[in-house]
Design a protein around this motif. Structure first.
Motif, PDB file in Angstrom:
ATOM      1  N   SER A  59       0.838  -1.214   0.000  1.00 59.62           N
ATOM      2  CA  SER A  59       0.000   0.000   0.000  1.00 59.62           C
ATOM      3  C   SER A  59       0.866   1.254   0.000  1.00 59.62           C
ATOM      4  O   SER A  59       0.828   2.052   0.943  1.00 59.62           O
ATOM      5  CB  SER A  59      -0.923   0.004   1.232  1.00 59.62           C
ATOM      6  N   PRO A  60       1.655   1.451  -1.048  1.00 58.54           N
ATOM      7  CA  PRO A  60       2.498   2.651  -1.099  1.00 58.54           C
ATOM      8  C   PRO A  60       1.663   3.901  -1.333  1.00 58.54           C
ATOM      9  O   PRO A  60       0.498   3.821  -1.732  1.00 58.54           O
ATOM     10  CB  PRO A  60       3.416   2.365  -2.291  1.00 58.54           C
ATOM     11  N   GLN A  61       2.288   5.045  -1.107  1.00 54.66           N
ATOM     12  CA  GLN A  61       1.617   6.309  -1.390  1.00 54.66           C
ATOM     13  C   GLN A  61       2.655   7.348  -1.800  1.00 54.66           C
ATOM     14  O   GLN A  61       3.838   7.213  -1.520  1.00 54.66           O
ATOM     15  CB  GLN A  61       0.846   6.813  -0.164  1.00 54.66           C
ATOM     16  N   ASN A  62       2.187   8.358  -2.483  1.00 55.69           N
ATOM     17  CA  ASN A  62       3.003   9.547  -2.732  1.00 55.69           C
ATOM     18  C   ASN A  62       2.080  10.755  -2.673  1.00 55.69           C
ATOM     19  O   ASN A  62       0.920  10.632  -2.251  1.00 55.69           O
ATOM     20  CB  ASN A  62       3.762   9.450  -4.068  1.00 55.69           C
ATOM     21  N   GLU A  63       2.561  11.907  -3.090  1.00 54.36           N
ATOM     22  CA  GLU A  63       1.763  13.130  -2.947  1.00 54.36           C
ATOM     23  C   GLU A  63       0.491  13.079  -3.774  1.00 54.36           C
ATOM     24  O   GLU A  63      -0.523  13.675  -3.402  1.00 54.36           O
ATOM     25  CB  GLU A  63       2.607  14.344  -3.350  1.00 54.36           C
ATOM     26  N   GLN A 158      11.357   6.502 -25.140  1.00 56.58           N
ATOM     27  CA  GLN A 158      11.480   7.466 -24.054  1.00 56.58           C
ATOM     28  C   GLN A 158      11.034   6.841 -22.733  1.00 56.58           C
ATOM     29  O   GLN A 158      11.595   7.127 -21.675  1.00 56.58           O
ATOM     30  CB  GLN A 158      10.648   8.724 -24.359  1.00 56.58           C
ATOM     31  N   GLU A 159      10.018   5.952 -22.824  1.00 54.48           N
ATOM     32  CA  GLU A 159       9.556   5.258 -21.625  1.00 54.48           C
ATOM     33  C   GLU A 159      10.656   4.349 -21.077  1.00 54.48           C
ATOM     34  O   GLU A 159      10.806   4.198 -19.860  1.00 54.48           O
ATOM     35  CB  GLU A 159       8.308   4.428 -21.948  1.00 54.48           C
ATOM     36  N   VAL A 160      11.408   3.735 -21.983  1.00 54.05           N
ATOM     37  CA  VAL A 160      12.517   2.879 -21.562  1.00 54.05           C
ATOM     38  C   VAL A 160      13.576   3.724 -20.855  1.00 54.05           C
ATOM     39  O   VAL A 160      14.087   3.345 -19.797  1.00 54.05           O
ATOM     40  CB  VAL A 160      13.139   2.147 -22.769  1.00 54.05           C
ATOM     41  N   LYS A 161      13.895   4.877 -21.409  1.00 52.59           N
ATOM     42  CA  LYS A 161      14.884   5.763 -20.794  1.00 52.59           C
ATOM     43  C   LYS A 161      14.408   6.271 -19.438  1.00 52.59           C
ATOM     44  O   LYS A 161      15.185   6.383 -18.487  1.00 52.59           O
ATOM     45  CB  LYS A 161      15.173   6.953 -21.727  1.00 52.59           C
ATOM     46  N   ASP A 162      13.116   6.558 -19.348  1.00 57.14           N
ATOM     47  CA  ASP A 162      12.559   7.066 -18.090  1.00 57.14           C
ATOM     48  C   ASP A 162      12.613   6.020 -16.975  1.00 57.14           C
ATOM     49  O   ASP A 162      12.604   6.363 -15.785  1.00 57.14           O
ATOM     50  CB  ASP A 162      11.104   7.505 -18.290  1.00 57.14           C
ATOM     51  N   SER A 163      12.660   4.735 -17.368  1.00 55.89           N
ATOM     52  CA  SER A 163      12.663   3.680 -16.359  1.00 55.89           C
ATOM     53  C   SER A 163      13.907   3.732 -15.481  1.00 55.89           C
ATOM     54  O   SER A 163      13.914   3.230 -14.360  1.00 55.89           O
ATOM     55  CB  SER A 163      12.549   2.306 -17.016  1.00 55.89           C
ATOM     56  N   TYR A 164      14.980   4.353 -15.975  1.00 50.48           N
ATOM     57  CA  TYR A 164      16.199   4.487 -15.162  1.00 50.48           C
ATOM     58  C   TYR A 164      15.962   5.396 -13.956  1.00 50.48           C
ATOM     59  O   TYR A 164      16.664   5.297 -12.946  1.00 50.48           O
ATOM     60  CB  TYR A 164      17.334   5.074 -16.003  1.00 50.48           C
ATOM     61  N   ASN A 165      15.000   6.301 -14.076  1.00 54.41           N
ATOM     62  CA  ASN A 165      14.776   7.297 -13.031  1.00 54.41           C
ATOM     63  C   ASN A 165      13.432   7.109 -12.320  1.00 54.41           C
ATOM     64  O   ASN A 165      12.857   8.069 -11.812  1.00 54.41           O
ATOM     65  CB  ASN A 165      14.833   8.702 -13.645  1.00 54.41           C
ATOM     66  N   SER A 166      12.934   5.884 -12.313  1.00 54.38           N
ATOM     67  CA  SER A 166      11.640   5.631 -11.661  1.00 54.38           C
ATOM     68  C   SER A 166      11.731   5.896 -10.167  1.00 54.38           C
ATOM     69  O   SER A 166      12.760   5.664  -9.522  1.00 54.38           O
ATOM     70  CB  SER A 166      11.185   4.192 -11.914  1.00 54.38           C
ATOM     71  N   GLU A 168      10.520   5.627  -6.056  1.00 56.89           N
ATOM     72  CA  GLU A 168      10.244   4.527  -5.130  1.00 56.89           C
ATOM     73  C   GLU A 168       8.779   4.098  -5.221  1.00 56.89           C
ATOM     74  O   GLU A 168       8.460   2.905  -5.174  1.00 56.89           O
ATOM     75  CB  GLU A 168      10.583   4.956  -3.698  1.00 56.89           C
ATOM     76  N   TYR A 169       7.902   5.067  -5.371  1.00 56.72           N
ATOM     77  CA  TYR A 169       6.478   4.757  -5.505  1.00 56.72           C
ATOM     78  C   TYR A 169       6.216   3.962  -6.777  1.00 56.72           C
ATOM     79  O   TYR A 169       5.486   2.969  -6.769  1.00 56.72           O
ATOM     80  CB  TYR A 169       5.654   6.044  -5.509  1.00 56.72           C
ATOM     81  N   VAL A 173       4.629   0.196  -7.182  1.00 57.46           N
ATOM     82  CA  VAL A 173       3.454  -0.101  -8.003  1.00 57.46           C
ATOM     83  C   VAL A 173       3.774  -1.223  -8.986  1.00 57.46           C
ATOM     84  O   VAL A 173       2.971  -2.141  -9.200  1.00 57.46           O
ATOM     85  CB  VAL A 173       2.983   1.161  -8.757  1.00 57.46           C
ATOM     86  N   PHE A 174       4.957  -1.167  -9.595  1.00 58.29           N
ATOM     87  CA  PHE A 174       5.379  -2.220 -10.526  1.00 58.29           C
ATOM     88  C   PHE A 174       5.455  -3.570  -9.819  1.00 58.29           C
ATOM     89  O   PHE A 174       5.024  -4.600 -10.350  1.00 58.29           O
ATOM     90  CB  PHE A 174       6.742  -1.849 -11.114  1.00 58.29           C
ATOM     91  N   PHE A 175       5.998  -3.570  -8.616  1.00 58.20           N
ATOM     92  CA  PHE A 175       6.087  -4.776  -7.779  1.00 58.20           C
ATOM     93  C   PHE A 175       4.699  -5.358  -7.513  1.00 58.20           C
ATOM     94  O   PHE A 175       4.462  -6.561  -7.666  1.00 58.20           O
ATOM     95  CB  PHE A 175       6.788  -4.394  -6.470  1.00 58.20           C
TER      96      PHE A 175
END
Length: 300
Positions: A59-63, A158-166, A168-169, A173-175
């Motif tokens: 049950s993660p959360q962010n802003e 671009q989505e692949v590149k963005d995955s490097y900077n995912s 913690e939230y 969610v991916f988990f």
């Protein structure tokens, strides 16, 4: 949000209850187990409520996103169903219907996927895949296509590149999504295997906070469906489930008596697979000494 439990167990309490000490076994909220803390190399006796959990794991959360009870509730529903049959399955010889086999397979699959170690494993996998894709795509390309299960998918690079900077939230969610997406596929592989029970007249087996042990004696691949892979799940101190290659397409659950002196063979694999805690109904130091004695004898 107030109803979302803070302690979210990655090893269900109904499973841990079967390894309770003799004087607390069957006591609903007072079940205790012996543990050996691999991190601190210390032994202790703990209530099962106080081990194998992380705060808000599912049950993660962010802003922007409040905590959700979706996955915790879904896992709790499965645990409620499994707990109704588990004591019998873990302690007595019983038949295994097709529906029970499917349910237990799904439970084992979720035990594998819901473990917090997968947070890091998933991140490593995503980084590895991103490296492979970006290092092999011709310069100037903006999209990547691949085929999985006979279906073509297209991903924006671009989505692949963005995955490097995912964040913690996003990793959490991916988990969580993977638990739901992959559990049925893994369960289907487990159902295909030969199912056996090793039964002991005495209480000899331990477990851990990573109870599903997966290994390949042939030193080959250790994927669930890989040839030669063996999966061990201790059910109770006297019974252990083994899933392995089903060469003869056997459907029935086979039961074998534990050969004298072989408990340490299984316990050594279980011990080596522990995440933080080794768990049992008796002093784990005794089991550790038995394992070391066994391994010395094997080497000699």
């Amino acid at each position: 949000m107030n109803n979302i439990p803070k302690r979210q167990h990655y090893v269900p309490k109904f499973y841990l209850k079967e390894f309770a000490t003799d004087n607390t076994y069957g006591k609903k909220d007072k079940a205790q187990v012996h543990i050996y803390d691999l991190e601190n190399e210390k032994k202790d006796i703990r209530n099962i409520k106080t081990i194998a959990y992380e705060k808000y794991l599912y049950s993660p959360q962010n802003e922007e996103n409040p905590r959700s009870s979706y996955m915790e509730d879904k896992l709790a529903d499965m645990e409620s169903l499994m707990s109704k049959i588990w004591k019998g399955f873990a302690n007595t010889r019983m038949g295994l219907s097709s529906s029970m086999k499917k349910g237990i397979s799904l439970f084992i699959a979720t035990l594998i996927l819901r473990h917090p170690e997968n947070l890091d494993k998933n991140k490593e996998m995503k980084t590895f895949l991103a490296d492979v894709i970006l290092n092999n795509i011709p310069e100037g390309e903006t999209k990547f296509s691949f085929i999985a299960n006979g279906k073509e998918s297209i991903i924006n690079l671009q989505e692949v590149k963005d995955s490097y900077n995912s964040t913690e939230y996003e990793e959490s969610v991916f988990f969580i999504e993977n638990i739901e997406l992959l559990s049925i596929k893994i369960a289907e592989e487990l159902i295909k295997k030969k199912w056996s029970i090793i039964a002991s007249e005495e209480k000899v087996f331990i477990t851990s906070d990573r109870p599903v042990t997966i290994f390949n004696p042939t030193r080959g691949l250790v994927g669930i469906g890989s040839r030669g892979v063996v999966i061990i799940l201790p059910l109770s101190p006297s019974r252990l489930l083994i899933l392995e290659d089903n060469i003869n397409n056997e459907e029935d659950l086979t039961e074998y008596p534990l050969n004298k002196g072989h408990a340490s063979f299984f316990n050594s694999h279980i011990f080596s697979n522990g995440f933080r805690y080794i768990i049992g109904h008796k002093d784990i130091k005794e089991v550790v000494n038995e394992i070391f004695t066994y391994e010395r004898e094997v080497k000699n």
